[in-house]
Design a protein around this motif. Structure first.
Motif, PDB file in Angstrom:
ATOM      1  N   GLY A   1       7.415  -8.701  -2.066  1.00 25.73           N
ATOM      2  CA  GLY A   1       6.612  -7.546  -2.435  1.00 25.73           C
ATOM      3  C   GLY A   1       7.224  -6.223  -2.018  1.00 25.73           C
ATOM      4  N   GLN A   2       8.554  -6.169  -1.828  1.00 30.53           N
ATOM      5  CA  GLN A   2       9.218  -4.970  -1.332  1.00 30.53           C
ATOM      6  C   GLN A   2      10.312  -4.511  -2.292  1.00 30.53           C
ATOM      7  N   LEU A   3      10.769  -3.274  -2.104  1.00 32.22           N
ATOM      8  CA  LEU A   3      11.944  -2.810  -2.837  1.00 32.22           C
ATOM      9  C   LEU A   3      13.118  -3.715  -2.489  1.00 32.22           C
ATOM     10  N   THR A   4      13.789  -4.223  -3.496  1.00 26.96           N
ATOM     11  CA  THR A   4      14.852  -5.208  -3.281  1.00 26.96           C
ATOM     12  C   THR A   4      16.020  -4.949  -4.210  1.00 26.96           C
ATOM     13  N   PHE A   5      17.225  -5.170  -3.688  1.00 25.30           N
ATOM     14  CA  PHE A   5      18.436  -5.071  -4.500  1.00 25.30           C
ATOM     15  C   PHE A   5      19.339  -6.266  -4.238  1.00 25.30           C
TER      16      PHE A   5
ATOM     17  N   ARG B   1       0.830  -1.201   0.000  1.00 28.32           N
ATOM     18  CA  ARG B   1       0.000   0.000   0.000  1.00 28.32           C
ATOM     19  C   ARG B   1       0.868   1.255   0.000  1.00 28.32           C
ATOM     20  N   THR B   2       1.962   1.214   0.748  1.00 28.55           N
ATOM     21  CA  THR B   2       2.875   2.360   0.778  1.00 28.55           C
ATOM     22  C   THR B   2       3.438   2.631  -0.603  1.00 28.55           C
ATOM     23  N   LEU B   3       3.886   1.584  -1.296  1.00 28.17           N
ATOM     24  CA  LEU B   3       4.478   1.762  -2.613  1.00 28.17           C
ATOM     25  C   LEU B   3       3.434   2.223  -3.624  1.00 28.17           C
ATOM     26  N   ARG B   4       2.207   1.753  -3.482  1.00 23.22           N
ATOM     27  CA  ARG B   4       1.138   2.207  -4.377  1.00 23.22           C
ATOM     28  C   ARG B   4       0.849   3.686  -4.167  1.00 23.22           C
ATOM     29  N   LEU B   5       0.854   4.129  -2.904  1.00 24.75           N
ATOM     30  CA  LEU B   5       0.610   5.534  -2.621  1.00 24.75           C
ATOM     31  C   LEU B   5       1.718   6.416  -3.172  1.00 24.75           C
ATOM     32  N   LEU B   6       2.958   5.935  -3.109  1.00 22.40           N
ATOM     33  CA  LEU B   6       4.071   6.693  -3.664  1.00 22.40           C
ATOM     34  C   LEU B   6       3.943   6.829  -5.177  1.00 22.40           C
ATOM     35  N   GLY B   7       3.463   5.778  -5.817  1.00 24.53           N
ATOM     36  CA  GLY B   7       3.371   5.783  -7.276  1.00 24.53           C
ATOM     37  C   GLY B   7       4.630   5.218  -7.901  1.00 24.53           C
ATOM     38  N   ASP B   8       4.486   4.692  -9.099  1.00 22.91           N
ATOM     39  CA  ASP B   8       5.607   4.033  -9.776  1.00 22.91           C
ATOM     40  C   ASP B   8       6.807   4.955  -9.955  1.00 22.91           C
TER      41      ASP B   8
ATOM     42  N   GLU C   1      12.321   6.490  -8.488  1.00 21.47           N
ATOM     43  CA  GLU C   1      13.284   7.535  -8.127  1.00 21.47           C
ATOM     44  C   GLU C   1      13.935   7.239  -6.779  1.00 21.47           C
ATOM     45  N   LEU C   2      13.146   6.774  -5.811  1.00 26.83           N
ATOM     46  CA  LEU C   2      13.698   6.423  -4.507  1.00 26.83           C
ATOM     47  C   LEU C   2      14.710   5.292  -4.650  1.00 26.83           C
ATOM     48  N   ALA C   3      14.361   4.273  -5.409  1.00 26.61           N
ATOM     49  CA  ALA C   3      15.262   3.142  -5.612  1.00 26.61           C
ATOM     50  C   ALA C   3      16.537   3.590  -6.303  1.00 26.61           C
ATOM     51  N   GLN C   4      16.408   4.452  -7.317  1.00 31.24           N
ATOM     52  CA  GLN C   4      17.582   4.919  -8.051  1.00 31.24           C
ATOM     53  C   GLN C   4      18.499   5.754  -7.167  1.00 31.24           C
TER      54      GLN C   4
END
Length: 322
Positions: free
Chosen positions: A265-269, A189-196, A201-204
């Motif tokens: 389902g999370q930001l992953t590297f 839900r947090t990532l959906r609220l942030l938007g793609d 941009e956060l990941a980059q």
């Protein structure tokens, strides 16, 4: 609550009828056991037992509940063999006992509605799976069957060979135990609220800051109360100052490269460190990031992750970035 996959009706002896449920059964066993490898074993035995029992199967409500009965009881047996152990109150430390889950394992959910796909991903988020480990095995089973999979109390009583009052009691205790342990908001839900765009941009920014060795830029992306852990090591860095001191040490000593991946389902590297002797980048850890608002609240870096299962190479040829 996850919707039921389409039930194929009366069993006619074809293995395809039970094979179709492999994906969602695997996610369930992962939630129960906290390990995709243990889930592999549990699901394989579940399907073998189901195949062997097809001839004796009586259609009393569909094949799906029958499969979940076999799978859940197999997981309970595996948990009983592990024996009881004290669970630390610190969820970051507890996450060291949970292994990451490849999002590729959720391909089965693509056939669901968009809302149901989000629920499927929420069900394997790292913080949720870690929180489940604070429950007894029976409480864990009841909570998952009732609140994630949507079985009724009467159905769960039948699946676990117990009574409806016992199911309701276990569910009440499980909910009480998890109060304060569940994440404030789902990562999905947090990532959906942030938007793609904002997520990209956060990941980059995060990956670039690491690759440039820019500690201040990394810290600027962290919440004040952020945590950083590196399973299976027991150490947990709490707060920006503690994390910053750790980052200065690791970014000064090594050069890093980050590749995007997908887990829980999370930001992953996938993270790689430069090795002068080999002249290449070597796998270092699988980093899962939790986000609140636009800040990173937790990084769990799995140092022994199976990179190929996440679509990542274990070594990258090339030159150091700096």
């Amino acid at each position: 609550m996850l919707p039921a996959a389409q039930d194929t009706g009366p069993v006619d002896g074809r293995a395809e009828l039970i094979e179709a449920f492999r994906g969602e059964l695997h996610a369930h066993c992962y939630r129960m056991l906290g390990s995709p490898h243990d889930a592999d074993d549990a699901v394989q035995e579940t399907l073998v037992r189901a195949w062997r029992g097809l001839a004796r199967y009586e259609d009393r409500g569909g094949i799906r509940p029958w499969l979940y009965k076999i799978a859940t009881n197999r997981c309970l047996t595996m948990l009983a063999r592990r024996g009881h152990r004290e669970v630390p109150a610190d969820l970051s430390v507890e996450a060291t006992q949970v292994q990451p889950y490849p999002d590729g394992r959720l391909e089965w959910a693509r056939a669901l509605t968009p809302e149901a796909r989000v629920l499927a991903r929420e069900g394997v988020e790292l913080a949720f799976v870690a929180a489940l480990r604070h429950l007894t095995a029976a409480q864990r089973a009841v909570l998952l069957l009732r609140e994630v999979l949507g079985f009724s109390a009467r159905e769960v009583a039948g699946l676990l060979d117990t009574t409806v009052p016992a199911v309701n009691s276990a569910l009440q205790r499980a909910r009480a135990r998890l109060d304060g342990l569940r994440p404030e908001a789902s990562q999905q839900r947090t990532l959906r609220l942030l938007g793609d765009r904002a997520v990209r941009e956060l990941a980059q920014r995060y990956a670039t800051a690491w690759e440039q060795g820019n500690v201040d830029a990394i810290v600027a992306l962290l919440a004040e109360d952020a945590r950083y852990s590196m399973p299976p090591l027991p150490v947990v860095y709490q707060g920006r100052l503690s994390i910053r001191a750790f980052l200065v040490e690791v970014t000064t000593a090594r050069r890093w490269r980050f590749l995007p991946a997908s887990a829980n389902g999370q930001l992953t590297f996938g993270t790689y460190r430069w090795d002068d002797d080999r002249g290449s980048w070597l796998a270092a850890g699988l980093d899962l990031l939790a986000v609140r608002g636009s800040a990173v609240t937790e990084v769990v870096s799995f140092l022994t992750a199976d990179f190929p299962s996440f679509g990542l190479p274990t070594e990258i040829a090339g030159q150091p970035a700096r």
